[in-house]
Design a protein around this motif. Sequence first.
Motif, PDB file in Angstrom:
ATOM      1  N   LYS A 171      55.354  51.745  37.635  1.00 12.18           N
ATOM      2  CA  LYS A 171      54.232  51.676  38.569  1.00 12.18           C
ATOM      3  C   LYS A 171      54.139  50.301  39.233  1.00 12.18           C
ATOM      4  O   LYS A 171      54.435  49.286  38.621  1.00 12.18           O
TER       5      LYS A 171
ATOM      6  N   LYS B 208      44.719  49.968  43.221  1.00 12.47           N
ATOM      7  CA  LYS B 208      45.138  49.653  41.858  1.00 12.47           C
ATOM      8  C   LYS B 208      45.880  48.325  41.837  1.00 12.47           C
ATOM      9  O   LYS B 208      46.742  48.080  42.681  1.00 12.47           O
ATOM     10  N   TRP B 209      45.534  47.508  40.869  1.00 14.87           N
ATOM     11  CA  TRP B 209      46.244  46.247  40.681  1.00 14.87           C
ATOM     12  C   TRP B 209      47.075  46.360  39.408  1.00 14.87           C
ATOM     13  O   TRP B 209      46.556  46.493  38.320  1.00 14.87           O
ATOM     14  N   LEU B 210      48.395  46.372  39.591  1.00 10.90           N
ATOM     15  CA  LEU B 210      49.342  46.479  38.472  1.00 10.90           C
ATOM     16  C   LEU B 210      49.994  45.133  38.235  1.00 10.90           C
ATOM     17  O   LEU B 210      50.498  44.507  39.178  1.00 10.90           O
TER      18      LEU B 210
ATOM     19  N   ASP C 290      42.207  50.004  37.814  1.00  7.81           N
ATOM     20  CA  ASP C 290      41.916  51.023  38.818  1.00  7.81           C
ATOM     21  C   ASP C 290      40.519  50.744  39.376  1.00  7.81           C
ATOM     22  O   ASP C 290      39.504  51.050  38.747  1.00  7.81           O
TER      23      ASP C 290
ATOM     24  N   ARG D  76      52.040  46.183  30.496  1.00  8.19           N
ATOM     25  CA  ARG D  76      51.469  46.201  31.842  1.00  8.19           C
ATOM     26  C   ARG D  76      49.970  46.493  31.806  1.00  8.19           C
ATOM     27  O   ARG D  76      49.467  47.197  30.924  1.00  8.19           O
ATOM     28  N   SER D  77      49.287  45.940  32.802  1.00  3.12           N
ATOM     29  CA  SER D  77      47.850  46.173  32.982  1.00  3.12           C
ATOM     30  C   SER D  77      47.646  46.917  34.290  1.00  3.12           C
ATOM     31  O   SER D  77      48.178  46.513  35.326  1.00  3.12           O
ATOM     32  N   ASP D  78      46.875  47.971  34.230  1.00  2.19           N
ATOM     33  CA  ASP D  78      46.603  48.794  35.405  1.00  2.19           C
ATOM     34  C   ASP D  78      45.087  48.809  35.618  1.00  2.19           C
ATOM     35  O   ASP D  78      44.355  49.488  34.902  1.00  2.19           O
TER      36      ASP D  78
ATOM     37  N   TYR E 209      52.585  42.983  35.257  1.00  3.65           N
ATOM     38  CA  TYR E 209      53.425  43.106  34.064  1.00  3.65           C
ATOM     39  C   TYR E 209      53.569  41.750  33.382  1.00  3.65           C
ATOM     40  O   TYR E 209      53.482  40.689  34.029  1.00  3.65           O
TER      41      TYR E 209
ATOM     42  N   SER F 140      51.542  48.002  42.283  1.00  5.92           N
ATOM     43  CA  SER F 140      50.199  47.939  42.860  1.00  5.92           C
ATOM     44  C   SER F 140      50.070  48.820  44.099  1.00  5.92           C
ATOM     45  O   SER F 140      51.042  49.033  44.831  1.00  5.92           O
TER      46      SER F 140
ATOM     47  N   THR G 188      43.631  50.100  32.159  1.00  2.07           N
ATOM     48  CA  THR G 188      44.551  50.712  31.201  1.00  2.07           C
ATOM     49  C   THR G 188      45.646  49.713  30.873  1.00  2.07           C
ATOM     50  O   THR G 188      46.323  49.214  31.778  1.00  2.07           O
TER      51      THR G 188
END
Length: 369
Positions: free
Chosen positions: A66, A72-74, A87, A83-85, A76, A68, A94
């Motif tokens: 995944k 959503k800001w992704l 939303d 990873r941080s997701d 790693y 960004s 998450t």
Amino acid sequence: MYKALLSLIAISTVLISSDGDFRDQVREFKNYKQSQEDLFDSYQKAQIKAFKEYKKELEVFWEVPKLSTSKKWLTYSEDKKTRSDVDFENNTVTIETVARSQKEAKRNLKTALAKAVTIDTKTAQDIDPLEKKLSKIKKPSTIEDSKIDPKPILSTVIFDKKPTKTSVKKYVNKHVRDSYIKVGDQSKVKHAKVYRVSVKLPSDTMLKRSKLYLSDVKVHTTKRKIPKPLVFAIMHSESSFNPLARSHVPAYGLMQIVPNTAGRDTYKFLYKKDKLVSGNYLYNSKNNIEMGVTYLHILYYRYLKRIKDQDSRLYCTIAAYNTGAGNIAYAFTRTYNMNKAVPLINKLTPEQVYARLLKDLRFDEPKHY
């Protein structure tokens, strides 16, 4: 008569010479402009290549790598295994990690969650592996760059005051418990599983995040005669107040500015220079808000100024912000010529204009918009 003829010949020679110089200048300008377009095109291709390389690096550990999006800001970890997701649309964080034991996973999840809820926009950009890769690509001199202003991302939403080590530790321990951690299989790393924890953000997250940008919105909406609620509505629709928003177009930041269309028009309007702006320039919330509000001004007071009814013009401006003024014309004339569309729009009531846009805009996104 002979003297007059000689004078006419002399004047004509000067004019022809001047005309030739002018044509040379125009040619030089066109060549220069094309060279700058080529440089920007090469820069964009280098960015796309970097994205593809990064995605391959992620595929070593993740079934679905995944990245960004606008809402959503992704991000790693350096080793790509956690990873941080965030939303922004659904108010959730998450955290996932690929680990060989519950103990290792719990440590990774806690570290990532602590970082996600305390980090600011500048630090997030500085430490992100993808952004580090992109920053190594040489930018053409015609691209205006900028440092990102450090704005809190989630800390003001979660903590009543500046978070301390104690308050962060308490928050993380509350949300990363053995009973909350979900475990799933994966096929990328031997003897490892995917561990996941999801955290629901407070219900007033969006309101609190929007307040971070109130002062900048006030300044520019007053200056450009644009309603404040409209700007906040566009931010909500475009990014859900995600300051590091990036769509596939690509468009950047809170108001999702596309560098080579709205970004270019707006920069020229503001600074009388034909320049493109970088992603970093648009991740800076002050720049992004100034450009977004100014682009609304350009649409309403310049491109669509001949639409007489204010409500009709506002509907067209909102849709044009998302899809461009040419596509507004297309909805009414099946051409991209606004001069042909305006007389037709002026014969309709605002309600009819609204209905026509919903029915005949080329794409679904501006219809929902």
